[in-house]
Design a protein around this motif. Structure first.
Motif, PDB file in Angstrom:
ATOM      1  N   ALA A  30       0.868  -1.225  -0.022  1.00  0.00           N
ATOM      2  CA  ALA A  30      -0.090   0.006   0.011  1.00  0.00           C
ATOM      3  C   ALA A  30       0.981   1.177  -0.063  1.00  0.00           C
ATOM      4  CB  ALA A  30      -0.808   0.057   1.123  1.00  0.00           C
ATOM      5  N   TYR A  31       1.806   1.231   0.935  1.00  0.00           N
ATOM      6  CA  TYR A  31       3.002   2.271   0.766  1.00  0.00           C
ATOM      7  C   TYR A  31       3.574   2.637  -0.517  1.00  0.00           C
ATOM      8  CZ  TYR A  31       6.694   5.365   2.256  1.00  0.00           C
ATOM      9  OH  TYR A  31       7.532   6.514   1.994  1.00  0.00           O
ATOM     10  N   ARG A  32       4.047   1.553  -1.272  1.00  0.00           N
ATOM     11  CA  ARG A  32       4.709   1.703  -2.574  1.00  0.00           C
ATOM     12  C   ARG A  32       3.328   2.123  -3.561  1.00  0.00           C
ATOM     13  NH1 ARG A  32       9.219  -0.932  -3.818  1.00  0.00           N
ATOM     14  NH2 ARG A  32       9.017   0.330  -5.783  1.00  0.00           N
ATOM     15  N   ALA A  33       2.085   1.481  -3.553  1.00  0.00           N
ATOM     16  CA  ALA A  33       1.243   2.183  -4.382  1.00  0.00           C
ATOM     17  C   ALA A  33       0.723   3.664  -4.148  1.00  0.00           C
ATOM     18  CB  ALA A  33      -0.001   1.375  -4.087  1.00  0.00           C
ATOM     19  N   ALA A  34       0.803   4.028  -2.904  1.00  0.00           N
ATOM     20  CA  ALA A  34       0.401   5.412  -2.428  1.00  0.00           C
ATOM     21  C   ALA A  34       1.642   6.118  -3.038  1.00  0.00           C
ATOM     22  CB  ALA A  34       0.405   5.589  -1.054  1.00  0.00           C
ATOM     23  N   THR A  35       3.082   5.821  -2.775  1.00  0.00           N
ATOM     24  CA  THR A  35       4.105   6.775  -3.580  1.00  0.00           C
ATOM     25  C   THR A  35       4.077   6.495  -5.007  1.00  0.00           C
ATOM     26  OG1 THR A  35       5.435   5.876  -1.520  1.00  0.00           O
ATOM     27  CG2 THR A  35       6.577   6.783  -3.384  1.00  0.00           C
ATOM     28  N   MET A 165      -2.255   8.992   1.930  1.00  0.00           N
ATOM     29  CA  MET A 165      -2.818   7.527   1.321  1.00  0.00           C
ATOM     30  C   MET A 165      -2.607   6.481   2.030  1.00  0.00           C
ATOM     31  SD  MET A 165      -1.791   9.030  -2.692  1.00  0.00           S
ATOM     32  CE  MET A 165      -2.500   7.416  -3.250  1.00  0.00           C
ATOM     33  N   LEU A 166      -1.292   6.214   2.509  1.00  0.00           N
ATOM     34  CA  LEU A 166      -0.855   5.144   3.286  1.00  0.00           C
ATOM     35  C   LEU A 166      -1.572   4.871   4.615  1.00  0.00           C
ATOM     36  CD1 LEU A 166       0.917   2.638   3.836  1.00  0.00           C
ATOM     37  CD2 LEU A 166       2.489   3.982   5.193  1.00  0.00           C
ATOM     38  N   LEU A 167      -2.234   5.766   5.367  1.00  0.00           N
ATOM     39  CA  LEU A 167      -2.971   6.079   6.611  1.00  0.00           C
ATOM     40  C   LEU A 167      -4.325   5.538   6.285  1.00  0.00           C
ATOM     41  CD1 LEU A 167      -1.598   8.804   8.722  1.00  0.00           C
ATOM     42  CD2 LEU A 167      -1.235   6.418   9.145  1.00  0.00           C
ATOM     43  N   ASP A 168      -4.781   6.227   5.037  1.00  0.00           N
ATOM     44  CA  ASP A 168      -6.234   5.956   4.636  1.00  0.00           C
ATOM     45  C   ASP A 168      -6.561   4.464   4.082  1.00  0.00           C
ATOM     46  OD1 ASP A 168      -6.953   8.317   4.741  1.00  0.00           O
ATOM     47  OD2 ASP A 168      -6.737   9.168   2.938  1.00  0.00           O
TER      48      ASP A 168
END
Length: 461
Positions: A30-35, A165-168
């Motif tokens: 999710a972090y990679r996708a958000a980045t 975005m990661l937190l969401d």
């Protein structure tokens, strides 16, 4: 057998560990996708700004004319409400020769085709995201001029966007993992409930409780374990029944010849006139009496065993009334031994949950020991009193007492506390066995100024 790890913990570990690993993988993805999405948004805005800036530059016959109206300046200006959102730009023509903007802007890491944006990260002077766009401007009657437009934007807002975005994404995922963990915990608790019920039934049992284990709605695996336990309990019951029958038959078979031997010795003593013969007959009579008592003591000891106690009648026993009755029964023996036997009893009853026959035998043995070893002229007192949650049955004498090293050994089987006397060394062993069967204890204490206190401690029932 060394204790292994808890089954509950092992199940919880093996079920929650994959969830935690999957949560970590999902959070990283999710972090990679958000980045990536944040980079795409920032890159799109940078390209839009670079093309908007390039449209404000027009070729002329003498060079390039730069027209930055307020609308273009608004696009390039930083957000005044966010000081971290810094934007710088540079226009060079030919590429590398400053036309306007910030001269610190670095060149792109690679050459690109015309109108192809190149994105890279740099520090000028802080971490920034840069887009570089190479163009060639041409117009009728104007010079054909190469142009490079570069716009950089601070990376911090992009990182903040990626984190949001990661937190969401991570918060709902964490909530889902927490709910799944609670479900796993509840499932393990419910699945192991039959085992906990089996453990509760076995831990709460006395040593003499051999009735089958009863489990309701147990799974096949636990049911098989309970069946094996019940089968073992049944075998123990059968073995104990056989043992009790043997003890009863042996006692009966031994009592009859010993009683006959005692009677014959008494008759022979009455008719014998030779002193030497009378002495031998007296020894024979004493041996018969001692043998009969030994058989009786062994039978009582067998009845006091935890396995045999299962068939005894447990009930509320008034220790005050029991002590009064037993002491009254032993008065003739006390008079014959030259001892003063008395009682000190409370008026109110003190009840314990016990087998009356065994408790009577224990108190009788304590008084018998005092009569045997205290010596002629001794004073023996039977006391009953309450001490907290226990009842004390004391038999105190002012005889010679016992040395400290013999007070504990006297409770061992066939160990006598004195070299003289007719005892067989089982009286105190029987007392302790009976006390332990009733959840209590037995001990020998020194009396003041001399003598011994034999104490039987039983929990209030």
């Amino acid at each position: 057998m060394p204790a292994g790890r808890s089954l509950h913990r092992q199940l919880l570990l093996w079920l929650l560990l994959p969830q935690i690993v999957l949560w970590g993988v999902a959070a990283f993805g999710a972090y990679r996708a958000a980045t990536r999405h944040a980079d795409e948004l920032v890159d799109a805005s940078l390209v839009q700004a670079a093309r908007a800036l390039s449209r404000q530059i027009r070729p002329t016959a003498s060079g390039l004319f730069v027209d930055l109206p307020p609308s273009a300046q608004d696009i390039l200006a930083a957000d005044p409400t966010n000081p971290d959102d810094r934007v710088i730009y540079m226009v060079s023509s030919p590429p590398g020769q400053l036309l306007l903007g910030d001269a610190r802007m670095p060149a792109p890491p690679r050459a690109a085709a015309l109108n192809e944006p190149v994105f890279f990260d740099t520090r000028v002077p802080e971490p920034m995201r840069v887009v570089s766009l190479d163009l060639r401007l041409s117009a009728p009657g104007a010079v054909d001029a190469p142009l490079r437009v570069q716009i950089a934007r601070a990376s911090k807002p992009r990182e903040l966007l990626a984190r949001r975005m990661l937190l969401d994404t991570a918060l709902p995922l964490s909530l889902l993992i927490a709910l799944m963990s609670m479900g796993v915990w509840a499932g393990i608790q419910r699945g192991l409930r039959p085992l906990a019920e089996l453990q509760r039934q076995m831990e709460g049992r006395r040593a003499d409780a051999l009735d089958p284990v009863q489990l309701r709605a147990a799974p096949p695996e636990v049911g098989a374990l309970a069946g094996a336990v019940n089968e073992l309990l049944g075998q123990v019951q059968h073995s104990l029944a056989t043992q009790r029958r043997f003890i009863s038959d042996a006692a009966h078979q031994l009592r009859t010849p010993l009683a006959g031997l005692k009677s014959q010795a008494e008759l022979a003593l009455a008719e014998a006139s030779d002193p030497a013969l009378r002495q031998r007959l007296q020894r024979l009579h004493e041996s018969a009496v001692r043998g009969a008592r030994l058989v009786s003591q062994l039978l009582v000891l067998a009845r006091a065993e935890p396995e045999a106690a299962a068939v005894q009648g447990w009930a509320a026993v008034d220790c005050v009334a029991l002590a009064r009755e037993v002491a009254a029964e032993q008065v003739p023996r006390a008079l014959a031994a030259g001892c003063d036997l008395g009682v000190e009893l409370p008026e109110a009853p003190l009840c314990v949950h016990a087998v009356a026959l065994l408790l009577r035998e224990a108190l009788t043995n304590l008084i018998d020991n005092a009569l045997r070893y205290a010596g002629p002229g001794a004073t023996i007192t039977v006391r009953v009193r309450r001490a907290g949650d226990d009842v004390w049955l004391d038999v105190e004498d002012n005889g010679p007492g016992l040395p400290l090293d013999l007070r504990e050994r006297a409770f061992e089987r066939f160990v006598r506390g004195a070299a003289h006397g007719e005892g067989c060394g089982l009286g105190l062993a029987i007392v302790r066995e009976i006390a332990e069967r009733h959840g209590g204890s037995a001990e020998l204490l020194p009396a003041a100024p001399k003598g011994c206190i034999a104490r039987l401690t039983l929990p209030v029932g």
